[in-house]
Structures are given as C-alpha cells and as structure tokens.
Design a protein around this motif. Structure first.
Motif, PDB file in Angstrom:
ATOM      1  N   ASP A   1       0.823  -1.214   0.000  1.00 34.46           N
ATOM      2  CA  ASP A   1       0.000   0.000   0.000  1.00 34.46           C
ATOM      3  C   ASP A   1       0.857   1.265   0.000  1.00 34.46           C
ATOM      4  OD1 ASP A   1       0.954  -0.545   2.514  1.00 34.46           O
ATOM      5  OD2 ASP A   1      -0.895  -0.045   3.578  1.00 34.46           O
ATOM      6  N   ASP A   2       2.159   1.097  -0.194  1.00 32.08           N
ATOM      7  CA  ASP A   2       3.095   2.218  -0.229  1.00 32.08           C
ATOM      8  C   ASP A   2       3.841   2.211  -1.561  1.00 32.08           C
ATOM      9  OD1 ASP A   2       2.513   2.934   2.526  1.00 32.08           O
ATOM     10  OD2 ASP A   2       3.678   1.169   3.091  1.00 32.08           O
ATOM     11  N   PHE A   3       4.795   3.122  -1.727  1.00 34.68           N
ATOM     12  CA  PHE A   3       5.590   3.116  -2.956  1.00 34.68           C
ATOM     13  C   PHE A   3       6.955   3.747  -2.707  1.00 34.68           C
ATOM     14  CE2 PHE A   3       2.995   6.948  -2.974  1.00 34.68           C
ATOM     15  CZ  PHE A   3       3.857   7.953  -3.386  1.00 34.68           C
ATOM     16  N   ILE A   4       7.877   3.534  -3.659  1.00 31.11           N
ATOM     17  CA  ILE A   4       9.251   4.013  -3.525  1.00 31.11           C
ATOM     18  C   ILE A   4       9.613   4.952  -4.671  1.00 31.11           C
ATOM     19  CG2 ILE A   4      10.218   2.164  -2.124  1.00 31.11           C
ATOM     20  CD1 ILE A   4      10.989   0.708  -4.684  1.00 31.11           C
ATOM     21  N   ASP A   5      10.594   5.810  -4.420  1.00 29.21           N
ATOM     22  CA  ASP A   5      11.066   6.736  -5.444  1.00 29.21           C
ATOM     23  C   ASP A   5      11.782   5.993  -6.570  1.00 29.21           C
ATOM     24  OD1 ASP A   5      10.023   8.705  -3.900  1.00 29.21           O
ATOM     25  OD2 ASP A   5      11.927   9.638  -3.358  1.00 29.21           O
ATOM     26  N   THR A   6      11.796   6.591  -7.734  1.00 25.66           N
ATOM     27  CA  THR A   6      12.292   5.931  -8.943  1.00 25.66           C
ATOM     28  C   THR A   6      13.762   5.522  -8.868  1.00 25.66           C
ATOM     29  OG1 THR A   6      10.706   7.211 -10.245  1.00 25.66           O
ATOM     30  CG2 THR A   6      12.514   6.175 -11.443  1.00 25.66           C
ATOM     31  N   ASN A   7      14.583   6.325  -8.228  1.00 25.72           N
ATOM     32  CA  ASN A   7      16.025   6.028  -8.194  1.00 25.72           C
ATOM     33  C   ASN A   7      16.468   5.357  -6.892  1.00 25.72           C
ATOM     34  OD1 ASN A   7      15.707   8.200  -6.504  1.00 25.72           O
ATOM     35  ND2 ASN A   7      17.477   9.334  -7.279  1.00 25.72           N
ATOM     36  N   SER A   8      15.543   4.944  -6.063  1.00 23.52           N
ATOM     37  CA  SER A   8      15.893   4.413  -4.746  1.00 23.52           C
ATOM     38  C   SER A   8      16.740   3.142  -4.817  1.00 23.52           C
ATOM     39  CB  SER A   8      14.632   4.158  -3.914  1.00 23.52           C
ATOM     40  OG  SER A   8      13.756   3.267  -4.581  1.00 23.52           O
ATOM     41  N   MET A   9      16.336   2.179  -5.649  1.00 22.61           N
ATOM     42  CA  MET A   9      17.073   0.917  -5.721  1.00 22.61           C
ATOM     43  C   MET A   9      18.452   1.104  -6.348  1.00 22.61           C
ATOM     44  SD  MET A   9      15.072  -1.352  -4.266  1.00 22.61           S
ATOM     45  CE  MET A   9      14.787   0.006  -3.113  1.00 22.61           C
ATOM     46  N   GLU A  10      18.551   1.989  -7.306  1.00 23.89           N
ATOM     47  CA  GLU A  10      19.845   2.240  -7.951  1.00 23.89           C
ATOM     48  C   GLU A  10      20.845   2.834  -6.964  1.00 23.89           C
ATOM     49  OE1 GLU A  10      21.860   4.610 -11.747  1.00 23.89           O
ATOM     50  OE2 GLU A  10      19.725   4.884 -11.288  1.00 23.89           O
ATOM     51  N   LEU A  11      20.427   3.824  -6.205  1.00 23.31           N
ATOM     52  CA  LEU A  11      21.335   4.461  -5.260  1.00 23.31           C
ATOM     53  C   LEU A  11      21.720   3.524  -4.120  1.00 23.31           C
ATOM     54  CD1 LEU A  11      19.876   8.090  -5.078  1.00 23.31           C
ATOM     55  CD2 LEU A  11      21.830   7.257  -6.394  1.00 23.31           C
ATOM     56  N   CYS A  12      20.769   2.744  -3.653  1.00 20.28           N
ATOM     57  CA  CYS A  12      21.085   1.753  -2.605  1.00 20.28           C
ATOM     58  C   CYS A  12      22.045   0.691  -3.133  1.00 20.28           C
ATOM     59  CB  CYS A  12      19.800   1.093  -2.101  1.00 20.28           C
ATOM     60  SG  CYS A  12      18.773   2.143  -1.072  1.00 20.28           S
TER      61      CYS A  12
END
Length: 332
Positions: free
Chosen positions: A107-118
């Motif tokens: 029921d939530d969401f993540i920013d577009t570049n979150s996985m790349e930066l992590c």
C-alpha cells in the motif's frame, strides 16, 4: 545453425544477473496495488525482479497481479493461503535471486532512483545493509486520528560507514532508531547466511528483525534520502484499534529480544550490551502498560510470570510492574 541459436539463447539467460529482488507481500490492497507495483517497475536500475506474494487476498488484488505478470517478464506472482506479512516476506527471501533484497509494502511506494542508489552504495562499500528515510502522507479517505510519524533522520544519524552494533548504539542514543524494514536495503546472502527470517504470526515483527540484523551486520551505511512513501490509511495494522493481537505482538517482541540478549551474552557494561538491555526493558514496560490499558489480566499474568522467571533482565519500575494491578484489575 539451429544448435548455435539455442546456445546463444542459453548464454543470454545465463548472463542475466539479478541485482535486486523487490519483495511485495499482498493482501487485499486493490486500491493501492498498482501504484506500488508501478513504482517498482519504473526503477532506474536495470535487472530487478519483483516478487509479489498474494497472501490469500479476497478482493481483486490477484487479478491485478496476474495482469502485471503477463505484461512484465521480471514480475513473479506467488499465491498462498493467508499466512500473514512475515510468512510472505520469508517466501520472498527463499525465492529471491537478486544479490540484494528489499521489502516493499503493497500500500506504499518508492522513489524511482531508490534501488539504484542503494545498490551502488552497497557495491561501493561492500555493505550488508543500507538504511534511509521516508515521507508519511495521509490517504485521501483516511478518517482516523492524526498520526505523527517522523522518519526524517538527517540530523540524527552519521553518514559514514559503521558496524551494525555501532549503528544500533548511535541510533538509539540519538533517537534515530527505526524498526520498519522498508527503511532498509539488504544483501541477500547476509540475510540467508545469518538466517534472518521474520517471526511469523505476530504483529510488530519488524522490531525483532531490524534489531537482529543490526547486531549481525558488519557494515551498514545511512543514506540521507527519503526513498520510501508511507501511506497512512484506514484499516491497516498500524491504524486499527489496539487489541489483543497488538499486545501479544509486543510480548513476543519482548521475549525474542530477550532471547537475542541471552544468545549474544553481551556485557551490560558495554555500550551495545546496555543499549540492548534498555531496548528489552522498553518492550517489557510497553507490554505491561498496554495490558493495563485494555485490562487484559490473563496476558499480563503471562508477562509477569515470564519476568519473575528472568529477573536478570528486568528493570521494571514498581508503579508499572506491581502497583498498577490494584488500580485496574486483579490477577486472581
């Protein structure tokens, strides 16, 4: 030529290395599911798999998942009878092929570049974990009480690499300790090697998992970014009325943290030992006070019995541990 063509196809399959597995447990979230999945699909990082565990949904969630699975080759849908959030996450841990793993609530969401930066941060520093911040927002239909959840830790946490134990101490001292696993990005091998699965069948399971992960992690780093978007909505576990399940969840967290304390056998005079000691007692007091609030004498009796049998960890003030009994109810 035919044999050569088959060999080329085979080589292409072998050469694909999954960088991140995004695990999404799904239960009756038809209203929010597409926004969640879209945020995973649109990540700037390539070579991501999205594992969706349909946990016995009775609404149209499964139909939505199947639609996306048919359209995108990197989406995997697994259906099971309803077993709860922890059990679904554990399925994801076992099925994940990615070098790293992230647990995203449906029921939530993540920013577009979150996985790349992590991913880049973990690769650069060979990290077991990365942690970051979140933004909370109210769902347009939310009618509950105002919830003041602050996941902005920019002024509370250091931005250099630490051991998990160091981070555990520093974050607890500064007020920057947060348990939700959706604030963390993990090395999959680190999770599996240390058998860091979720305790199933209880509420507040993140309290156990995050503490255990930090005490096991050799390298962790905080990223000063609000990657996660946390929706405050009606009928979620966190906004539902407090009940017995919440109390039992608190009690199980307390017992599991106490078990961790015993297994690690920390010296209470060390910073990490004392921090864990205080953490255990915090959950003991919370469990007792919530028993008192709902006048749950049977659960409180279990808690008191456990405390009496484990006096080495108990530092409960008498007003909560004993005297409040006469104010609210009798254990007889």
């Amino acid at each position: 030529p035919i044999a050569h063509a088959k060999w080329v196809i085979y080589r292409k399959k072998v050469d694909i290395i999954i960088k991140v597995s995004i695990v999404i447990p799904v239960y009756n979230v038809e209203k929010y599911l597409e926004e969640c999945i879209e945020s995973a699909i649109k990540q700037s990082l390539n070579d991501i798999e999205i594992i969706c565990i349909n946990d016995g949904s009775t609404d149209s969630s499964l139909e939505i998942l199947k639609k996306y699975e048919k359209k995108y080759s990197n989406i995997i849908v697994i259906s099971q009878e309803n077993k709860g959030l922890s059990a679904s996450r554990n399925v994801g841990i076992r099925k994940a092929k990615g070098k790293y793993i992230y647990f995203l609530d449906s029921d939530d969401f993540i920013d577009t570049n979150s996985m790349e930066l992590c991913y880049k941060e973990c690769e650069k520093y060979n990290l077991d974990m990365v942690t970051f911040d979140a933004i909370c927002f109210l769902d347009k239909d939310y009618v509950g009480n105002d919830i003041n959840e602050d996941y902005d830790r920019r002024d509370l946490l250091p931005k250099y690499m630490l051991t998990g134990e160091e981070f555990y101490v520093v974050s607890n001292k500064s007020g920057g300790y947060k348990a939700p696993v959706w604030l963390n990005f993990y090395n999959t091998e680190f999770i599996r090697k240390n058998k860091l699965f979720f305790v199933e069948g209880i509420y507040h399971e993140d309290e156990i998992h995050t503490c255990h992960c930090l005490l096991k992690a050799k390298k962790i780093k905080y990223i000063d970014k609000k990657f996660f978007n946390r929706r405050i909505r009606n009928n979620s576990i966190m906004t539902s009325n407090f009940n017995k399940k919440h109390i039992y969840g608190n009690f199980e967290v307390f017992k599991e943290l106490y078990k961790i304390y015993c297994i690690y056998n920390y010296d209470i005079n060390t910073e990490v030992g004392n921090t864990l000691y205080q953490h255990v007692n915090l959950h003991a007091k919370s469990t007792l006070s919530r028993c008192d609030f709902l006048k749950e004498k049977n659960i409180r009796k279990e808690v008191v019995e456990f405390l009496n049998n484990n006096t080495d960890i108990v530092d409960i003030s008498t007003d909560i541990y004993a005297n409040k009994l006469s104010l609210y109810y009798s254990l007889k």
